[in-house]
Design a protein around this motif. Sequence first.
Motif, PDB file in Angstrom:
ATOM      1  N   HIS A   3      29.151  -9.974 -25.051  1.00  0.00           N
ATOM      2  CA  HIS A   3      28.419 -11.156 -25.508  1.00  0.00           C
ATOM      3  C   HIS A   3      28.568 -11.334 -27.007  1.00  0.00           C
ATOM      4  O   HIS A   3      28.669 -12.460 -27.498  1.00  0.00           O
ATOM      5  CB  HIS A   3      26.941 -11.061 -25.123  1.00  0.00           C
ATOM      6  CG  HIS A   3      26.186 -12.324 -25.393  1.00  0.00           C
ATOM      7  ND1 HIS A   3      25.516 -12.536 -26.560  1.00  0.00           N
ATOM      8  CD2 HIS A   3      26.030 -13.441 -24.645  1.00  0.00           C
ATOM      9  CE1 HIS A   3      24.955 -13.729 -26.543  1.00  0.00           C
ATOM     10  NE2 HIS A   3      25.264 -14.296 -25.377  1.00  0.00           N
ATOM     11  N   HIS A   8      29.348 -15.916 -24.804  1.00  0.00           N
ATOM     12  CA  HIS A   8      29.279 -16.609 -23.527  1.00  0.00           C
ATOM     13  C   HIS A   8      28.640 -15.669 -22.514  1.00  0.00           C
ATOM     14  O   HIS A   8      29.157 -14.592 -22.249  1.00  0.00           O
ATOM     15  CB  HIS A   8      30.693 -17.019 -23.072  1.00  0.00           C
ATOM     16  CG  HIS A   8      30.679 -17.949 -21.911  1.00  0.00           C
ATOM     17  ND1 HIS A   8      30.751 -17.506 -20.615  1.00  0.00           N
ATOM     18  CD2 HIS A   8      30.592 -19.289 -21.867  1.00  0.00           C
ATOM     19  CE1 HIS A   8      30.712 -18.546 -19.808  1.00  0.00           C
ATOM     20  NE2 HIS A   8      30.618 -19.635 -20.542  1.00  0.00           N
ATOM     21  N   ARG A   9      27.497 -16.079 -21.987  1.00  0.00           N
ATOM     22  CA  ARG A   9      26.727 -15.223 -21.091  1.00  0.00           C
ATOM     23  C   ARG A   9      27.490 -14.870 -19.818  1.00  0.00           C
ATOM     24  O   ARG A   9      27.493 -13.722 -19.381  1.00  0.00           O
ATOM     25  CB  ARG A   9      25.395 -15.887 -20.739  1.00  0.00           C
ATOM     26  CG  ARG A   9      24.528 -15.008 -19.860  1.00  0.00           C
ATOM     27  CD  ARG A   9      23.190 -15.631 -19.595  1.00  0.00           C
ATOM     28  NE  ARG A   9      22.458 -15.590 -20.850  1.00  0.00           N
ATOM     29  CZ  ARG A   9      21.287 -16.167 -21.039  1.00  0.00           C
ATOM     30  NH1 ARG A   9      20.743 -16.857 -20.075  1.00  0.00           N
ATOM     31  NH2 ARG A   9      20.676 -16.081 -22.184  1.00  0.00           N
ATOM     32  N   GLY A  10      28.144 -15.834 -19.214  1.00  0.00           N
ATOM     33  CA  GLY A  10      28.881 -15.583 -17.971  1.00  0.00           C
ATOM     34  C   GLY A  10      30.012 -14.587 -18.164  1.00  0.00           C
ATOM     35  O   GLY A  10      30.196 -13.666 -17.366  1.00  0.00           O
ATOM     36  N   SER A  12      30.259 -12.353 -20.496  1.00  0.00           N
ATOM     37  CA  SER A  12      29.725 -11.023 -20.799  1.00  0.00           C
ATOM     38  C   SER A  12      29.179 -10.346 -19.548  1.00  0.00           C
ATOM     39  O   SER A  12      29.296  -9.130 -19.401  1.00  0.00           O
ATOM     40  CB  SER A  12      28.661 -11.100 -21.888  1.00  0.00           C
ATOM     41  OG  SER A  12      27.582 -11.914 -21.495  1.00  0.00           O
ATOM     42  N   MET A  13      28.606 -11.107 -18.629  1.00  0.00           N
ATOM     43  CA  MET A  13      28.115 -10.519 -17.385  1.00  0.00           C
ATOM     44  C   MET A  13      29.274 -10.036 -16.514  1.00  0.00           C
ATOM     45  O   MET A  13      29.195  -8.959 -15.914  1.00  0.00           O
ATOM     46  CB  MET A  13      27.244 -11.527 -16.632  1.00  0.00           C
ATOM     47  CG  MET A  13      25.908 -11.767 -17.314  1.00  0.00           C
ATOM     48  SD  MET A  13      24.932 -13.081 -16.562  1.00  0.00           S
ATOM     49  CE  MET A  13      24.642 -12.421 -14.956  1.00  0.00           C
ATOM     50  N   ILE A  14      30.349 -10.805 -16.463  1.00  0.00           N
ATOM     51  CA  ILE A  14      31.525 -10.387 -15.693  1.00  0.00           C
ATOM     52  C   ILE A  14      32.147  -9.146 -16.312  1.00  0.00           C
ATOM     53  O   ILE A  14      32.528  -8.205 -15.602  1.00  0.00           O
ATOM     54  CB  ILE A  14      32.541 -11.543 -15.592  1.00  0.00           C
ATOM     55  CG1 ILE A  14      31.985 -12.657 -14.703  1.00  0.00           C
ATOM     56  CG2 ILE A  14      33.884 -11.050 -15.060  1.00  0.00           C
ATOM     57  CD1 ILE A  14      32.789 -13.934 -14.719  1.00  0.00           C
ATOM     58  N   ALA A  16      30.647  -6.837 -18.178  1.00  0.00           N
ATOM     59  CA  ALA A  16      29.759  -5.694 -17.957  1.00  0.00           C
ATOM     60  C   ALA A  16      29.838  -5.216 -16.509  1.00  0.00           C
ATOM     61  O   ALA A  16      29.882  -4.008 -16.249  1.00  0.00           O
ATOM     62  CB  ALA A  16      28.327  -6.067 -18.312  1.00  0.00           C
ATOM     63  N   ALA A  17      29.865  -6.137 -15.579  1.00  0.00           N
ATOM     64  CA  ALA A  17      29.955  -5.753 -14.167  1.00  0.00           C
ATOM     65  C   ALA A  17      31.291  -5.105 -13.850  1.00  0.00           C
ATOM     66  O   ALA A  17      31.346  -4.097 -13.131  1.00  0.00           O
ATOM     67  CB  ALA A  17      29.735  -6.972 -13.277  1.00  0.00           C
ATOM     68  N   SER A  18      32.368  -5.651 -14.386  1.00  0.00           N
ATOM     69  CA  SER A  18      33.672  -5.062 -14.098  1.00  0.00           C
ATOM     70  C   SER A  18      33.816  -3.687 -14.731  1.00  0.00           C
ATOM     71  O   SER A  18      34.503  -2.825 -14.200  1.00  0.00           O
ATOM     72  CB  SER A  18      34.800  -5.986 -14.561  1.00  0.00           C
ATOM     73  OG  SER A  18      34.764  -6.141 -15.953  1.00  0.00           O
ATOM     74  N   TYR A  47      28.939  -2.068 -30.546  1.00  0.00           N
ATOM     75  CA  TYR A  47      27.999  -3.170 -30.737  1.00  0.00           C
ATOM     76  C   TYR A  47      27.505  -3.233 -32.182  1.00  0.00           C
ATOM     77  O   TYR A  47      27.483  -4.306 -32.792  1.00  0.00           O
ATOM     78  CB  TYR A  47      26.822  -3.019 -29.761  1.00  0.00           C
ATOM     79  CG  TYR A  47      25.764  -4.064 -29.935  1.00  0.00           C
ATOM     80  CD1 TYR A  47      25.972  -5.369 -29.496  1.00  0.00           C
ATOM     81  CD2 TYR A  47      24.556  -3.763 -30.539  1.00  0.00           C
ATOM     82  CE1 TYR A  47      25.004  -6.337 -29.654  1.00  0.00           C
ATOM     83  CE2 TYR A  47      23.578  -4.722 -30.707  1.00  0.00           C
ATOM     84  CZ  TYR A  47      23.806  -6.009 -30.264  1.00  0.00           C
ATOM     85  OH  TYR A  47      22.853  -6.970 -30.425  1.00  0.00           O
TER      86      TYR A  47
END
Length: 172
Positions: A3, A8-10, A12-14, A16-18, A47
């Motif tokens: 992020h 971009h939230r989407g 960053s979520m992808i 983190a999940a991957s 970070y």
Amino acid sequence: VAHELTRHRGASMIAAASFGLTRMFWYDAGAAETYALNAFFVALLIYIALRWQSDPTAKKFAVFCFVAGLALTHHRSIVLWLPAFALFFAVASFKFKVPRLTSWNAAASVPYFLLFTFYFCLPLLLYLYIPLRAPASPYFTLPLAPNRNLILYDNSFTGFINYVLGRTFQSE
């Protein structure tokens, strides 16, 4: 971290999940080992470095130094990341002309160098707890076979240095 890079939230979520759901990371995170906390420290250092890049302040760099020292008390593999972080901070400070970090004035840089060194070394004082507590540990010596013991800690200065440097497990 994703992020901070993309905003971009989407995405960053992808990311983190991957990362978090990969087979190897999931396997290591479930084991009672040092891997999960080490991965956390690496992600936290990245970070903090990225946050420093967006707003370079001495306070953020001092926090980075403290967390780097704390990560080093957890696992020695953080040493392998330090040259990459040093290069990152050097390139970022010259690219963005960070005041005082790009200065060639040695007199102005010494107090900052001492402050950052102090914050890096402060968590390393946690190692001083080892000689106080180790002799009371039931895992001080582990029997491997008849007449063969694994001595995890020798309560001497040499034993302390060997333990901190991981020489007990050097053959592993």
